[in-house]
Write a protein that holds these residues in place. Structure first.
Motif, PDB file in Angstrom:
ATOM      1  N   UNK A 135       0.807  -1.226   0.000  1.00  0.00           N
ATOM      2  CA  UNK A 135       0.000   0.000   0.000  1.00  0.00           C
ATOM      3  C   UNK A 135       0.840   1.275   0.000  1.00  0.00           C
ATOM      4  N   UNK A 136       2.151   1.127  -0.072  1.00  0.00           N
ATOM      5  CA  UNK A 136       3.018   2.297   0.060  1.00  0.00           C
ATOM      6  C   UNK A 136       3.791   2.557  -1.228  1.00  0.00           C
ATOM      7  N   UNK A 137       3.972   3.814  -1.558  1.00  0.00           N
ATOM      8  CA  UNK A 137       4.615   4.182  -2.804  1.00  0.00           C
ATOM      9  C   UNK A 137       6.091   4.532  -2.689  1.00  0.00           C
ATOM     10  N   UNK A 138       6.718   4.212  -1.551  1.00  0.00           N
ATOM     11  CA  UNK A 138       8.130   4.591  -1.373  1.00  0.00           C
ATOM     12  C   UNK A 138       9.012   4.036  -2.484  1.00  0.00           C
ATOM     13  N   UNK A 139       8.861   2.741  -2.745  1.00  0.00           N
ATOM     14  CA  UNK A 139       9.714   2.125  -3.760  1.00  0.00           C
ATOM     15  C   UNK A 139       9.452   2.739  -5.136  1.00  0.00           C
ATOM     16  N   UNK A 140       8.192   2.941  -5.475  1.00  0.00           N
ATOM     17  CA  UNK A 140       7.864   3.473  -6.800  1.00  0.00           C
ATOM     18  C   UNK A 140       8.357   4.911  -6.954  1.00  0.00           C
ATOM     19  N   UNK A 187       7.661   9.297 -14.809  1.00  0.00           N
ATOM     20  CA  UNK A 187       6.556   9.474 -13.875  1.00  0.00           C
ATOM     21  C   UNK A 187       6.446   8.280 -12.952  1.00  0.00           C
ATOM     22  N   UNK A 188       5.761   8.474 -11.827  1.00  0.00           N
ATOM     23  CA  UNK A 188       5.468   7.385 -10.896  1.00  0.00           C
ATOM     24  C   UNK A 188       3.993   7.440 -10.559  1.00  0.00           C
ATOM     25  N   UNK A 189       3.361   6.288 -10.559  1.00  0.00           N
ATOM     26  CA  UNK A 189       1.960   6.213 -10.149  1.00  0.00           C
ATOM     27  C   UNK A 189       1.917   5.468  -8.824  1.00  0.00           C
ATOM     28  N   UNK A 190       1.541   6.190  -7.762  1.00  0.00           N
ATOM     29  CA  UNK A 190       1.639   5.628  -6.420  1.00  0.00           C
ATOM     30  C   UNK A 190       0.293   5.668  -5.718  1.00  0.00           C
ATOM     31  N   UNK A 191       0.079   4.749  -4.780  1.00  0.00           N
ATOM     32  CA  UNK A 191      -1.228   4.683  -4.105  1.00  0.00           C
ATOM     33  C   UNK A 191      -1.542   5.944  -3.305  1.00  0.00           C
ATOM     34  N   UNK A 192      -0.530   6.673  -2.859  1.00  0.00           N
ATOM     35  CA  UNK A 192      -0.771   7.858  -2.039  1.00  0.00           C
ATOM     36  C   UNK A 192      -1.366   9.000  -2.841  1.00  0.00           C
ATOM     37  N   UNK A 237       0.311   3.935  12.871  1.00  0.00           N
ATOM     38  CA  UNK A 237       0.389   5.253  12.243  1.00  0.00           C
ATOM     39  C   UNK A 237       0.870   5.148  10.805  1.00  0.00           C
ATOM     40  N   UNK A 238       0.464   6.094  10.008  1.00  0.00           N
ATOM     41  CA  UNK A 238       0.799   6.075   8.594  1.00  0.00           C
ATOM     42  C   UNK A 238       2.077   6.883   8.349  1.00  0.00           C
ATOM     43  N   UNK A 239       3.000   6.270   7.640  1.00  0.00           N
ATOM     44  CA  UNK A 239       4.232   6.961   7.268  1.00  0.00           C
ATOM     45  C   UNK A 239       4.011   7.575   5.895  1.00  0.00           C
ATOM     46  N   UNK A 240       4.206   8.866   5.788  1.00  0.00           N
ATOM     47  CA  UNK A 240       3.858   9.539   4.544  1.00  0.00           C
ATOM     48  C   UNK A 240       5.036   9.703   3.598  1.00  0.00           C
ATOM     49  N   UNK A 241       4.710   9.654   2.346  1.00  0.00           N
ATOM     50  CA  UNK A 241       5.663  10.008   1.297  1.00  0.00           C
ATOM     51  C   UNK A 241       5.975  11.499   1.421  1.00  0.00           C
ATOM     52  N   UNK A 242       7.221  11.847   1.286  1.00  0.00           N
ATOM     53  CA  UNK A 242       7.624  13.248   1.285  1.00  0.00           C
ATOM     54  C   UNK A 242       7.066  13.919   0.014  1.00  0.00           C
ATOM     55  N   UNK A 243       6.171  14.875   0.215  1.00  0.00           N
ATOM     56  CA  UNK A 243       5.526  15.527  -0.931  1.00  0.00           C
ATOM     57  C   UNK A 243       6.554  16.210  -1.839  1.00  0.00           C
ATOM     58  N   UNK A 244       7.649  16.643  -1.216  1.00  0.00           N
ATOM     59  CA  UNK A 244       8.655  17.341  -2.001  1.00  0.00           C
ATOM     60  C   UNK A 244       9.236  16.450  -3.101  1.00  0.00           C
ATOM     61  N   UNK A 245       9.285  15.122  -2.804  1.00  0.00           N
ATOM     62  CA  UNK A 245       9.843  14.206  -3.793  1.00  0.00           C
ATOM     63  C   UNK A 245       8.978  14.156  -5.052  1.00  0.00           C
ATOM     64  N   UNK A 246       7.694  14.337  -4.876  1.00  0.00           N
ATOM     65  CA  UNK A 246       6.801  14.363  -6.031  1.00  0.00           C
ATOM     66  C   UNK A 246       7.118  15.569  -6.901  1.00  0.00           C
ATOM     67  N   UNK A 247       7.389  16.690  -6.240  1.00  0.00           N
ATOM     68  CA  UNK A 247       7.766  17.910  -6.968  1.00  0.00           C
ATOM     69  C   UNK A 247       9.127  17.715  -7.664  1.00  0.00           C
ATOM     70  N   UNK A 248      10.055  17.085  -6.966  1.00  0.00           N
ATOM     71  CA  UNK A 248      11.387  16.847  -7.549  1.00  0.00           C
ATOM     72  C   UNK A 248      11.263  16.009  -8.820  1.00  0.00           C
TER      73      UNK A 248
END
Lengths: 325, 325, 325, 325
Positions: free
Chosen positions: A176-181, A192-197, A308-319
């Motif tokens: 359920x986590x998009x870290x690897x992608x 591009x990356x398509x992630x569940x988050x 608790x949910x560990x979130x993807x760093x939104x900044x990485x999406x911008x990068x």
């Protein structure tokens, strides 16, 4: 609280590179601090069936660099039942094991938490999963290796994508986590990356495709997180229908993502948390997961680590967005 | 026969690691022997559309270690037609190219043969395919790299297979030839290989499974050559039905098998045959594929290279059989 | 402050894997944010000699996975002089470059700081060094790759050490910092690390040797940080004299530690700080190094980045100690 | 001739990647053909001291992919004496071993030959050395892996050489044979190789340097075969003196060349000759080395394998020469 003399160790759930380094660290640090160490085979299954062996430092020699787990692993249905956990407890009593170190992911630590509460038994968890989806630790054991394995696979696929001017949809693990992608997409220079988050994923794809066409990029790689419904095949089919002029291919990386010699970082993380597990027991901690956050060993209550949910760093999406132009 | 002054080079069909090393070798050896070299982009497609550029030694600097092909590649349908080949010929005349070096597999060399006959044009082929299915050369460019890539992937899958005590069916490339499957099975210590050359494959599987069960091997890896009907999924399903007690998984390695930095051996082979292509032209050879057999450069008539069947060494089947006990 | 329209980028000092990923990130993020980007070749030397070229996104295509630096690098003595820096400034004026991004280590950022102060010129530094010795960022670009390269080399040496029951002293890079030595020792399961931060190193060696003998470990690997006087040869000689019964060997890993395809983590770090460099300029930052600390992009004043000492985590010394028993 | 029931196996001399694959093949093929297999530890040393253990198929599970040798190895001085070999024979009698398989290089096979003659004892040799200097087999076990390891190291060094515009002298193993140096130079795209087979090496160097200067190549890599007197340091010093304007560096690759997971080819070769060793004994062969020539298993009398000189293919020298322009 009873004094701890003997510590049992097991690996559970999906295997992850670095589990052996963690087994080694727990064993050696444990012996170093005066504990007896017992290895439990095949996860909770082996705990139920008493597949247990005393470990010396030699048992864990020359394994730090190996993938998989010398203790084997399994997903145990029986341990999810009251009667299963009762058998497991009886094994611990019979084997005179006073504390348990469990290396595994979300499901495995949930099992440890339930068991610890039911039997008031000291359990320590180590974050062993390639998915990096445990809260309270910057990384999980296996994540860095898998991230590199995926990145190297995409490097290879890009050779073909570029040579043939194709569009590739590459499906990677992560549950359920998009870290690897997300991170492999940045690392491999994917488009591009398509992630569940990110629920707007599929619309973004169309926008991205249109943008890509305008700029006439001829080959392109999109990383897709595994998903029962919306995996790489799903997106490839959509693009095939809407842009029949493109040569679209799919690559599902599959199980090879789990194996291989662990990276330096996974071995160091495994060594630190293995050492930390023994420290935790020495200090009277129990029912915590040992993690590393900001380069410091931390103890995370099970309830947080798995809840608790560990979130993807939104900044990485911008990068990724800026660098894939 | 007209004196050759300018040589065109192209890559065609599926890309293979080492193609760049071959491009480099033809270019440098050609320049060294006084020829002008022109790179033709996107295979026969670029020949038809006049996508041609003059090459200096610098154009091929620092590419020997890279996968893919800097000349791009394609499968051209137009070149299969008379009018397509006519356009191709016109490009050669316009560009003053007197001879053509084609790096590719069976289909690409068939194209070269047809073209050479039709226009009485000097063509030299280099064996560039991961499948190793060209007659007259011990190895083809790309085969050794792909064999190692597959072997390393299976090494990783074995970590998981062993840790979970699973049966894995791993599907590898090779088109109609079982070289990759048979040899990677030996190299990775797999339990069996199912190859197109051995029609008893599926019965052997059952026999093998029964033998394996008797000996209580708990994890097992079977390598399956790609096949439209009888791929890894087919066998996995059969075993699932007949032995439901096993945990069976499938891994289709896919496109990552084509890419990556070529092995030492592929780079050396590519360098030798690239050098040999220029020697062949200097010596007045034409319409031959340059290969290496028993460590010697050989010239194989196109008709043999693409027409004769290269056989799997039967001894290797015996070796795998004995060593997988 | 003048509005920034054009940004120059250079790499300086020793090359580090991931520099290309950083060049790509600065270039693409810069263009994405409306800047013109100019690549300056051969570090400050090229700035002095006006070796400058305008960069488009295509200039940085397909380089994220490559080692070295496409901009070349050098250590410039002339830039250490007033007249050298004057020439450099004149190039910037001539080329209409309004801000400078410097990727390099301690010496290179010191140069940037001096230049920025002298000419009141906006400079941004990116931490590019395998040594990991810059304050204010958790890691430097190149460190993770080199750490893995060293670890894999030691894995190989261990094969021989174990097979022959030898003692190996392996010398690794790191200049005045022991990060590479300490962490590779943990990652590779070495028996000890001798690092500049720990002045008791050589006594520890004797103590360690005696302890090792007592426990009759037969093969052993000691990692030694490079040092003009007390490198691997020095320690090997000492052990040779005091324990002539051992078979002692030395391996100095040397320059191969600098090269190779960067790891996922180095590529991501380089991408983040490259993106961060443009953000910094947009936000009016100047004369800072961009780093990543606790997964967040941070701006570290030059004076801190190069002036403060980054310490080895003492806990890691304890971890290595316990796990090498 | 006594009927052979039990076969002893040992590895001797320098370790080579693939030795474990050979041990596995001999053990499994031996058991498959009805023999009992005993592993002898630490080479001839262990034979003298009776360090022997019975092997089952499980003893050799999961080792095909590992470097080094699970049997350990050593260079035994005692076995060179009559009394040493007498003790070795007594161990064989005591352990009821009827035939010996020795995996090693020139020195080890010479020992086997002497012992076989003295005691009329059936010995089979397997070519296990990274140097590739045994006559009668196309390749030796370990050669292909080391060739790839070296090539990958040079790939890394080239990153730095190119980035800094330096000249590198890289010293590689090979003892008296230039196979590793010559072939890695071709594979890595190095500019020259200095090998023991070519006595004009140093003059060629000067000629080459002058040619290189004329063409203004700015970075350059020269591979040098190890040599007590004329190694990489010797040549670097000469160039330093004669061309002080160049930035010259030396890299001595050292022991890491011996280790690592074997390549596919080394594993297959080891599997074939291991299988061949058992076939040889079944067929009544003795005192031969098993090799693979032109893809066929061959039996080479010891006297030829160690006595005849295997030559470098002169054509490869020409290939390197043309491609390094």
């Amino acid at each position: 609280m009873r004094k701890i003399k003997c510590i049992g160790i097991l690996t559970s759930g999906g295997d992850a590179p670095g589990m052996n380094a963690a087994i080694r660290a727990v064993t050696r640090s444990g012996i170093c601090n005066g504990f007896k160490i017992k290895g439990i085979y095949k996860g909770y299954e082996g705990l139920i069936n008493d597949e247990v062996r005393t470990f010396t430092t030699e048992n864990v020699s020359n394994i730090i660099q190996t993938g998989g787990t010398i203790l084997r692993t399994a997903r145990s249905k029986e341990f999810m039942t009251l009667s299963g956990r009762k058998k497991a407890y009886e094994t611990l009593v019979k084997e005179s094991i006073d504390a348990l170190v469990v290396i595994g992911g979300n499901g495995s630590l949930t099992g440890a938490k339930d068991f610890a509460e039911e039997y008031d038994f000291p359990c320590i968890g180590l974050p062993g999963t390639i998915d990096n989806d445990l809260y309270g630790t910057d990384n999980t054991i296996g994540y860095d290796t898998t991230l590199n394995t995926i990145t190297q696979c995409i490097d290879k696929i890009r050779d073909t994508a570029t040579s043939h001017e194709r569009i590739f949809f590459v499906e990677v693990m992560g549950r359920d986590a998009g870290f690897l992608a997300q991170n492999s997409a940045i690392a491999a220079g994917a488009e591009a990356a398509i992630i569940p988050e990110d629920s707007t994923g599929s619309d973004q794809l169309i926008e991205f495709m249109e943008r890509g066409i305008r700029k006439s990029k001829k080959s392109c790689i999109v990383i897709v997180s595994e998903s029962p419904k919306c995996g790489a095949l799903y997106y490839a089919n959509r693009v095939n229908q809407e842009y029949p002029e493109f040569d679209v291919r799919v690559s599902i990386l599959g199980h090879l993502q789990r194996g291989g010699s662990p990276t330096a970082r996974d071995r160091i993380l495994a060594s630190e948390v293995g050492y930390g597990a023994i420290q935790a027991l020495v200090q009277g901690q129990r029912n915590v997961m040992v993690g590393v956050r900001n380069n410091e060993i931390v103890y995370v209550p099970f309830v947080d680590a798995i809840g608790k949910r560990k979130n993807i760093d939104k900044q990485l999406i911008k990068v990724l967005d800026e660098l894939s132009i």
